[in-house]
Design a protein around this motif. Structure first.
Motif, short mmCIF file in Angstrom:
data_model
loop_
_atom_site.label_atom_id
_atom_site.label_comp_id
_atom_site.label_asym_id
_atom_site.label_seq_id
_atom_site.Cartn_x
_atom_site.Cartn_y
_atom_site.Cartn_z
N SER A 97 -9.13 25.05 24.40
CA SER A 97 -8.46 26.32 24.57
C SER A 97 -8.74 26.94 25.94
O SER A 97 -8.05 27.87 26.34
CB SER A 97 -8.87 27.30 23.47
OG SER A 97 -10.28 27.43 23.41
N ALA A 98 -9.73 26.42 26.65
CA ALA A 98 -10.03 26.91 27.99
C ALA A 98 -10.45 25.76 28.89
O ALA A 98 -10.94 24.72 28.42
CB ALA A 98 -11.15 27.95 27.95
N LYS A 128 -8.23 30.82 29.99
CA LYS A 128 -7.64 30.41 28.72
C LYS A 128 -6.22 29.91 28.94
O LYS A 128 -5.45 30.50 29.68
CB LYS A 128 -7.60 31.60 27.75
CG LYS A 128 -8.94 31.97 27.15
CD LYS A 128 -8.79 32.99 26.05
CE LYS A 128 -8.08 32.43 24.84
NZ LYS A 128 -8.02 33.39 23.72
N ALA A 170 -12.74 28.30 24.21
CA ALA A 170 -12.85 29.50 25.02
C ALA A 170 -13.89 30.45 24.44
O ALA A 170 -13.98 30.62 23.22
CB ALA A 170 -11.50 30.21 25.08
#
Length: 126
Positions: free
Chosen positions: A32-33, A52, A101
């Motif tokens: 996610s990041a 992100k 993230a």
């Protein structure tokens, strides 16, 4: 297996600029990041910056705020780190990272990283 490939390291004088790039071979649900950590000789790996994928939220270490800017290109699965006003203490191997993230407003811990790049050396001469 996801691969992260960094480019853009090198030697620069203090006060100068460099841009790092990191391309991911693919994006997975566990990424996610993406962002950067760095490790200077004889020191522990430390967080630098992250972003992100979903909303572009940016995370920065206090030591680089106002000097470094992270950005992303979703179509290319690539993140960039623009480093300005470089200092000798920025000298380190910079590692691209991908993973979960952190919460908004927090910094990224290595425990949240699922994938690492091989690293790119940045040397700032004073």
């Amino acid at each position: 297996q996801v691969q992260l490939v960094e480019s853009g390291g090198g030697l620069v004088q203090a006060g100068g600029s460099l841009r790092l790039s990191c391309a991911a071979s693919e994006r997975t649900f566990s990424m996610s990041a993406m962002g950067w950590f760095r490790q200077a000789s004889g020191k522990e790996r430390e967080f630098v910056a992250a972003i992100k994928w979903s909303d572009g939220y940016r995370y920065y270490a206090d030591s680089v705020k106002g000097r470094f800017t992270i950005s992303r290109d979703n179509a290319k699965n690539t993140v960039y780190l623009q480093m300005n006003s470089l200092k000798a203490e920025d000298t380190a191997v910079y590692y691209c990272a991908a993973g979960r993230a952190p919460p908004y407003g927090r910094t990224w811990n290595v425990d949240g990283v699922n994938y690492w790049g091989k690293g790119a050396l940045v040397t700032v001469s004073s």
